[in-house]
Design a protein around this motif. Structure first.
Motif, PDB file in Angstrom:
ATOM      1  N   LYS A  59       2.312  -3.283  10.596  1.00 26.15           N
ATOM      2  CA  LYS A  59       2.591  -4.412   9.720  1.00 26.15           C
ATOM      3  C   LYS A  59       4.046  -4.365   9.274  1.00 26.15           C
ATOM      4  CE  LYS A  59      -2.113  -4.965   7.924  1.00 26.15           C
ATOM      5  NZ  LYS A  59      -2.986  -4.830   6.752  1.00 26.15           N
ATOM      6  N   GLU A  60       4.572  -5.496   8.915  1.00 23.85           N
ATOM      7  CA  GLU A  60       5.988  -5.605   8.580  1.00 23.85           C
ATOM      8  C   GLU A  60       6.340  -4.710   7.397  1.00 23.85           C
ATOM      9  OE1 GLU A  60       9.191  -9.069   7.340  1.00 23.85           O
ATOM     10  OE2 GLU A  60       7.217  -9.613   8.114  1.00 23.85           O
ATOM     11  N   THR A  61       7.373  -3.880   7.606  1.00 22.14           N
ATOM     12  CA  THR A  61       7.852  -2.997   6.544  1.00 22.14           C
ATOM     13  C   THR A  61       9.353  -3.170   6.397  1.00 22.14           C
ATOM     14  OG1 THR A  61       8.163  -1.200   8.135  1.00 22.14           O
ATOM     15  CG2 THR A  61       6.059  -1.270   6.968  1.00 22.14           C
ATOM     16  N   THR A  62       9.908  -2.669   5.290  1.00 25.63           N
ATOM     17  CA  THR A  62      11.345  -2.758   5.044  1.00 25.63           C
ATOM     18  C   THR A  62      12.062  -1.609   5.757  1.00 25.63           C
ATOM     19  OG1 THR A  62      11.235  -1.397   3.060  1.00 25.63           O
ATOM     20  CG2 THR A  62      10.875  -3.761   2.794  1.00 25.63           C
ATOM     21  N   PRO A  63      13.378  -1.748   6.000  1.00 26.75           N
ATOM     22  CA  PRO A  63      14.120  -0.663   6.664  1.00 26.75           C
ATOM     23  C   PRO A  63      14.103   0.644   5.886  1.00 26.75           C
ATOM     24  CG  PRO A  63      15.375  -2.711   6.683  1.00 26.75           C
ATOM     25  CD  PRO A  63      14.192  -2.947   5.794  1.00 26.75           C
ATOM     26  N   LEU A  64      13.968   0.560   4.565  1.00 28.76           N
ATOM     27  CA  LEU A  64      13.976   1.764   3.730  1.00 28.76           C
ATOM     28  C   LEU A  64      12.574   2.279   3.427  1.00 28.76           C
ATOM     29  CD1 LEU A  64      16.821   0.942   1.167  1.00 28.76           C
ATOM     30  CD2 LEU A  64      16.932   2.373   3.215  1.00 28.76           C
ATOM     31  N   GLN A  65      11.569   1.809   4.177  1.00 30.95           N
ATOM     32  CA  GLN A  65      10.194   2.250   3.934  1.00 30.95           C
ATOM     33  C   GLN A  65      10.035   3.772   4.022  1.00 30.95           C
ATOM     34  OE1 GLN A  65       7.749   0.164   2.897  1.00 30.95           O
ATOM     35  NE2 GLN A  65       6.550   2.022   2.529  1.00 30.95           N
ATOM     36  N   PRO A  66      10.690   4.450   4.998  1.00 27.44           N
ATOM     37  CA  PRO A  66      10.566   5.911   5.035  1.00 27.44           C
ATOM     38  C   PRO A  66      11.036   6.579   3.747  1.00 27.44           C
ATOM     39  CG  PRO A  66      11.468   5.104   7.103  1.00 27.44           C
ATOM     40  CD  PRO A  66      11.435   3.932   6.159  1.00 27.44           C
ATOM     41  N   LEU A  67      12.098   6.015   3.127  1.00 30.90           N
ATOM     42  CA  LEU A  67      12.591   6.566   1.864  1.00 30.90           C
ATOM     43  C   LEU A  67      11.592   6.314   0.743  1.00 30.90           C
ATOM     44  CD1 LEU A  67      14.991   7.964   0.489  1.00 30.90           C
ATOM     45  CD2 LEU A  67      15.948   5.689   0.030  1.00 30.90           C
ATOM     46  N   ILE A  68      10.987   5.122   0.745  1.00 36.53           N
ATOM     47  CA  ILE A  68       9.974   4.785  -0.262  1.00 36.53           C
ATOM     48  C   ILE A  68       8.789   5.731  -0.136  1.00 36.53           C
ATOM     49  CG2 ILE A  68       8.320   3.017  -1.014  1.00 36.53           C
ATOM     50  CD1 ILE A  68      10.347   0.913  -0.065  1.00 36.53           C
ATOM     51  N   ASP A  69       8.422   6.060   1.107  1.00 38.00           N
ATOM     52  CA  ASP A  69       7.248   6.900   1.342  1.00 38.00           C
ATOM     53  C   ASP A  69       7.427   8.326   0.837  1.00 38.00           C
ATOM     54  OD1 ASP A  69       5.953   4.782   2.521  1.00 38.00           O
ATOM     55  OD2 ASP A  69       6.499   5.352   4.578  1.00 38.00           O
ATOM     56  N   ILE A  70       8.671   8.758   0.691  1.00 32.74           N
ATOM     57  CA  ILE A  70       8.923  10.123   0.212  1.00 32.74           C
ATOM     58  C   ILE A  70       8.625  10.256  -1.277  1.00 32.74           C
ATOM     59  CG2 ILE A  70      10.744  11.848  -0.177  1.00 32.74           C
ATOM     60  CD1 ILE A  70      12.034  10.912   2.409  1.00 32.74           C
ATOM     61  N   VAL A  71       8.817   9.175  -2.034  1.00 38.38           N
ATOM     62  CA  VAL A  71       8.647   9.229  -3.495  1.00 38.38           C
ATOM     63  C   VAL A  71       7.212   8.839  -3.851  1.00 38.38           C
ATOM     64  CG1 VAL A  71       9.501   8.393  -5.710  1.00 38.38           C
ATOM     65  CG2 VAL A  71      11.073   8.597  -3.765  1.00 38.38           C
ATOM     66  N   PRO A  72       6.440   9.770  -4.400  1.00 39.62           N
ATOM     67  CA  PRO A  72       5.021   9.474  -4.689  1.00 39.62           C
ATOM     68  C   PRO A  72       4.858   8.642  -5.951  1.00 39.62           C
ATOM     69  CG  PRO A  72       5.539  11.703  -5.409  1.00 39.62           C
ATOM     70  CD  PRO A  72       6.791  11.157  -4.758  1.00 39.62           C
ATOM     71  N   ASP A  73       3.807   7.812  -5.960  1.00 40.80           N
ATOM     72  CA  ASP A  73       3.470   7.102  -7.186  1.00 40.80           C
ATOM     73  C   ASP A  73       2.298   7.777  -7.890  1.00 40.80           C
ATOM     74  OD1 ASP A  73       1.493   6.494  -5.406  1.00 40.80           O
ATOM     75  OD2 ASP A  73       1.474   4.341  -5.781  1.00 40.80           O
TER      76      ASP A  73
END
Length: 481
Positions: A174-188
């Motif tokens: 599914k469509e993701t942003t170019p910085l998705q890998p960086l977002i995935d590193i930071v947990p919510d």
């Protein structure tokens, strides 16, 4: 038998596991091996996975927080960490270049690799993992018959595996942003990350963030937390020690089970597995020797001209010898400090700061081996990891090396983390187990040599290096103790 060193017991367990795997394939006992022996290997993997996540968490927190007061570190602390990080990234990159050039996992017959690939796809579906390269052999009905022969799944089960993988792949694309890998590193949600090994980068991010924050609060408040973290870390290290005491039996079961699953009742496949293992060992050893005899001396030649090539190895030979025999950076640390101080002429203020940090965060040899092992195992199972996935290996291996305990076999625990990070089966560590001990000895020499090189560079930059070539450095030490 009780007086026999643990590593020799593990070697005996591995040899017996290989003999049993050969006998099992020849006699047609693979089903018995898989049903009654392999489960103990699964228990071993589960125990290591149980320990791995909290061990990484508390090791990284302790390693970062024990650096000391950030305001007092200044230039020396930044230079030390930057050099350790640079050599680690270089070691991993070297490993990836070698394994992608030599391709040791592709040097076995294609049919064995196809069977390995089918087993991987079945495992990935059962674990809910996406097939890494987007190719699915089980979509092709031509492989159903072979899949049935090497597994207990029916044709309907295999079709469901194919469909489930297809849906999972569609969801991932599914469509993701170019910085998705960086977002995935930071947990919510940190606790959710803890319960999912595939989110190991999030755990490592939290550990580093937590450790850094401990540095910025008053000592009277951080000290109790740090003492608790160090105490908990010791408990998990003791868990590793206790599990490894039973490792000879577990290794026998793990090796016999994994080889039986891969080879079935075809003894020729067992031979192919160990053919690939020989090429893997050669690849790792080439990388480790390049690090020891080319990389570190070259770095020293650039930054510290006063230490000659032969003089450096002459000065560090006692520590390197001990590192090779013990496979432990921590056990070698006192001798490393003596070699660096007395033979290289590094001021004690530098060595007492740089070397203990190095024993914790600088695992160049371990990092190189993990990078090669992951790609080799992927090649062995016909999995073509993309550049992005290989960069994930680099990032995870670099960060996980911070939490890699400076004790024998800790690298295997960290390898489970790296395999999990790219969605590969952690049980595959059994494939490389037979040669792990000897490679562990070489990669510990790399770690210790790297610590000494960085220490000399930092000392020279701080004008605290007084090198004078000695006649016989080994006379200073009692290597028998």
């Amino acid at each position: 038998m009780k007086k026999l060193a643990l590593h020799w017991k593990i070697v005996i367990g591995m040899v017996l596991g290989i003999i049993w795997a050969l006998l099992s394939s020849y006699m047609g006992w693979s089903s018995f091996t898989i049903n009654w022996i392999d489960p103990f290997g699964t228990i071993f993997i589960n125990l290591l996975k149980l320990i791995a996540v909290p061990l990484v968490l508390f090791s990284i927190i302790g390693g970062v927080a024990n650096i000391g007061d950030p305001s007092s570190l200044g230039r020396m602390g930044g230079k030390t960490l930057l050099l350790y990080l640079a050599t680690t990234i270089f070691a991993i990159s070297l490993g990836l270049i070698l394994v992608n050039t030599i391709k040791p996992g592709k040097l076995i017959d294609e049919q064995s690799r196809i069977d390995n690939r089918i087993n991987y796809e079945i495992w990935a579906s059962s674990q809910g993992h996406e097939i890494k390269d987007g190719v699915n052999y089980l979509k092709d009905p031509a492989f159903f018959e072979r899949a049935q022969q090497i597994s207990e799944l029916t044709k309907q089960d295999l079709r469901e595996v194919s469909v489930s993988d297809k849906l999972a792949t569609a969801d991932k694309r599914k469509e993701t942003t170019p910085l998705q890998p960086l977002i995935d590193i930071v947990p919510d949600n940190f606790f959710y990350s803890l319960s999912n090994n595939g989110l190991m980068l999030q755990i490592i991010f939290f550990a580093i963030f937590f450790g850094v924050c401990l540095l910025f609060i008053p000592n009277e408040k951080s000290a109790p937390v740090l003492k608790l973290v160090d105490g908990i870390n010791e408990v998990f290290l003791k868990m590793v020690d206790l599990v490894m005491q039973a490792a000879p039996f577990f290794v026998f079961a793990l090796l016999a089970g994994v080889v039986s699953k891969m080879a079935g009742d075809d003894i020729g496949k067992v031979v192919e597995i160990f053919k690939g293992l020989s090429w893997y060992s050669l690849t790792v050893l080439t990388g480790l020797l390049i690090m020891i005899f080319i990389t570190y001396p070259s770095i020293l030649k650039v930054f510290v001209r006063k230490i000659p090539y032969a003089g450096f190895f002459k000065a560090m030979s006692p520590a390197q010898t001990l590192a090779f025999s013990t496979s432990s950076s921590a056990a070698t640390l006192p001798v490393t400090m003596e070699c660096v101080e007395q033979n290289l002429g590094v001021d004690k203020k530098i060595s007492s700061f740089v070397l203990p940090i190095g024993a914790t965060v600088n695992m160049d040899g371990t990092s190189l081996y993990q990078a090669v092992a992951v790609i080799f195992l992927a090649q062995l199972h016909m999995i073509d990891l993309t550049i992005g996935q290989q960069l994930t290996v680099v990032m995870t291996t670099t960060l996980a090396s911070i939490g890699s305990a400076a004790v024998p076999s800790a690298g295997l625990v960290m390898l489970i983390i790296v395999l999990d990070s790219v969605g590969l089966n952690p049980a595959w560590i059994a494939i490389i187990f037979p040669v792990d001990r000897i490679l562990d000895m070489f990669r510990t020499v790399v770690n210790v040599t790297g610590d000494a090189a960085v220490c000399a560079i930092v000392a020279d930059g701080e004008n605290m290096l007084n090198y004078k070539e000695s006649k016989d450095p080994a006379e200073t030490f009692d290597l028998k103790s």
